[in-house]
Scaffold this motif. Structure first.
Motif, short mmCIF file in Angstrom:
data_model
loop_
_atom_site.label_atom_id
_atom_site.label_comp_id
_atom_site.label_asym_id
_atom_site.label_seq_id
_atom_site.Cartn_x
_atom_site.Cartn_y
_atom_site.Cartn_z
N GLU A 105 0.81 -1.22 0.00
CA GLU A 105 0.00 0.00 0.00
C GLU A 105 0.84 1.27 0.00
N GLY A 106 2.14 1.11 0.18
CA GLY A 106 3.00 2.28 0.18
C GLY A 106 4.46 1.89 0.28
N PHE A 107 5.32 2.89 0.28
CA PHE A 107 6.77 2.66 0.34
C PHE A 107 7.42 3.55 1.38
N LEU A 108 8.43 2.98 2.03
CA LEU A 108 9.26 3.71 2.98
C LEU A 108 10.49 4.24 2.28
N LEU A 109 10.90 5.46 2.61
CA LEU A 109 12.17 6.00 2.18
C LEU A 109 13.02 6.32 3.41
N ASN A 110 14.33 6.20 3.25
CA ASN A 110 15.26 6.54 4.32
C ASN A 110 15.41 8.05 4.43
N TYR A 111 15.99 8.50 5.53
CA TYR A 111 16.11 9.94 5.78
C TYR A 111 17.51 10.36 6.19
N TYR A 112 17.93 11.51 5.65
CA TYR A 112 19.04 12.28 6.17
C TYR A 112 18.46 13.58 6.74
N HIS A 113 18.64 13.82 8.03
CA HIS A 113 18.20 15.06 8.65
C HIS A 113 19.41 15.97 8.84
N PHE A 114 19.44 17.09 8.15
CA PHE A 114 20.58 18.00 8.25
C PHE A 114 20.33 19.03 9.35
N TRP A 115 21.43 19.49 9.95
CA TRP A 115 21.33 20.33 11.15
C TRP A 115 22.29 21.51 11.05
N GLY A 116 21.73 22.71 11.02
CA GLY A 116 22.55 23.91 11.07
C GLY A 116 23.13 24.34 9.75
N ASP A 117 23.74 23.40 9.04
CA ASP A 117 24.31 23.67 7.73
C ASP A 117 24.16 22.41 6.87
N TYR A 118 24.85 22.37 5.75
CA TYR A 118 24.70 21.25 4.82
C TYR A 118 25.80 20.21 4.99
N GLU A 119 26.61 20.36 6.03
CA GLU A 119 27.72 19.44 6.27
C GLU A 119 27.50 18.56 7.49
N HIS A 120 26.45 18.82 8.26
CA HIS A 120 26.20 18.05 9.47
C HIS A 120 24.79 17.46 9.43
N TYR A 121 24.67 16.23 9.93
CA TYR A 121 23.36 15.56 9.94
C TYR A 121 23.18 14.79 11.24
N LEU A 122 21.97 14.24 11.43
CA LEU A 122 21.58 13.70 12.73
C LEU A 122 21.18 12.22 12.64
N PRO A 123 22.16 11.32 12.64
CA PRO A 123 21.82 9.88 12.70
C PRO A 123 21.61 9.43 14.14
N PHE A 124 20.67 10.09 14.82
CA PHE A 124 20.47 9.88 16.25
C PHE A 124 19.11 9.27 16.54
N HIS A 125 19.06 8.59 17.67
CA HIS A 125 17.80 8.04 18.16
C HIS A 125 16.79 9.19 18.37
N GLY A 126 15.58 8.95 17.92
CA GLY A 126 14.53 9.95 18.08
C GLY A 126 14.29 10.78 16.83
N TRP A 127 15.27 10.79 15.92
CA TRP A 127 15.08 11.43 14.61
C TRP A 127 14.75 10.30 13.63
N TYR A 128 13.53 10.30 13.11
CA TYR A 128 13.05 9.15 12.36
C TYR A 128 13.98 8.80 11.20
N LYS A 129 14.33 7.51 11.14
CA LYS A 129 15.25 7.01 10.12
C LYS A 129 14.54 6.71 8.79
N ARG A 130 13.24 6.39 8.88
CA ARG A 130 12.46 6.06 7.68
C ARG A 130 11.06 6.64 7.83
N GLU A 131 10.39 6.84 6.71
CA GLU A 131 9.01 7.30 6.76
C GLU A 131 8.32 6.96 5.45
#
Length: 299
Positions: A121-147
């Protein structure tokens, strides 16, 4: 097979949303792109129309402040846009989400291969959450990895809660498959003064305008991104459509690299509990979350 893209947006220019880049990123993949354009006091409509594509269809909307409770307005606008879709699959991107051009063929293949498999019924995609600038991201618990970002065009499928995901009208979770592709989320990459304005406006959508004013009383006019040295560096490439938008980056000197006082509530990745969980998950589980968010049934 037809795929319709859809989104909702308001005041994209004023609040530094890369909505043009978001639309452009999947425009080659879709047959039509629906935009639910909220009542804006900037040049958002002109920005979208500058794409100059016959695929784009804009619907003007007035946001109802009575729906400024727990993000309901976001779900309402998402559902409106979803109901205008005409394709077999409906590809949802929020105005700060962008897809890499290298993933378009993969996404198309998954949609095509599962077109007649109605257990999907649908598809999941992975996520990169960027923080502050375009060089840092958040592979942390609580920031959804897929949606869930692609769903079948069905009246039984609706936006869930504050439009983060989708469910059926009877609240049943969707049966979905994972696509090895990424959404690049830039919702936390803005000049600090615009990030603070956006944060207050977003809080008003959850708690009402008066309560948001109270919550932000006495806070700095500049959002504090915290100690950037504690944020992992992104080693990949950004979508090509973001090239010019990224060139506008100019607030590097305002990103602190020390443990100054935040003067705001801590985000999840800044809390000791979540940092310990994240370390364990990324070190021993390959990034898989313990007790993680899971609003779907994988098939």
């Amino acid at each position: 097979m037809q795929i319709t893209g859809f989104t909702f947006v308001r005041n994209a220019e004023r609040l530094y949303y890369p909505v043009k880049e978001s639309i452009l990123s999947i425009l080659p993949l879709v047959d039509k792109f629906i935009v639910a354009l909220g009542n804006s006091d900037d040049n958002t409509e002109a920005l979208i129309r500058s794409i100059n594509s016959e695929k784009i269809e804009i619907f003007h909307r007035t946001w109802d402040e009575r729906a400024f409770v727990e993000g309901k307005i976001f779900a309402d606008e998402t559902n409106f846009a979803l109901r205008q879709c005409t394709g077999d699959w409906c590809f949802y991107l929020q105005a700060d989400e962008v897809v890499h051009e290298n993933d378009l063929d993969t996404i198309y293949r998954y949609c095509y291969k599962n077109l007649e498999n109605f257990t999907v019924e649908g598809f999941l995609l992975n996520y990169y959450h960027f923080w502050g600038d375009y060089e840092h991201y958040l592979p942390f618990h609580g920031w959804y990895k897929r949606e869930i970002r692609i769903v079948r065009n069905s009246p039984d499928i609706v936006s869930y809660k504050d439009a983060q995901s989708f469910r059926k009208t009877n609240h049943e979770k969707l049966r979905v498959r994972q696509i090895p592709a990424y959404v690049y989320h830039y919702g936390w990459v803005r000049p600090p003064h615009l990030m603070q304005i956006k944060k207050k406006e977003q809080d008003s959508m959850y708690h009402g305008c008066e309560e948001a004013d109270r919550m932000h009383l006495g806070r700095s006019v500049l959002f504090n991104y915290g100690n950037m040295k504690k944020i992992p560096v992104f080693k990949g490439t950004h979508p090509h459509v973001m090239k010019d938008f990224i060139r506008k980056f100019h607030w590097g000197e305002r990103l602190q690299n020390s443990n100054q006082t935040l003067l705001r509530p801590k985000m999840k990745h800044e809390k000791i509990k979540y940092r310990i969980l994240s370390w364990f998950e990324n070190t021993f589980l390959g990034g898989r979350e313990l007790f993680g968010y899971r609003n779907w049934k994988e098939v």
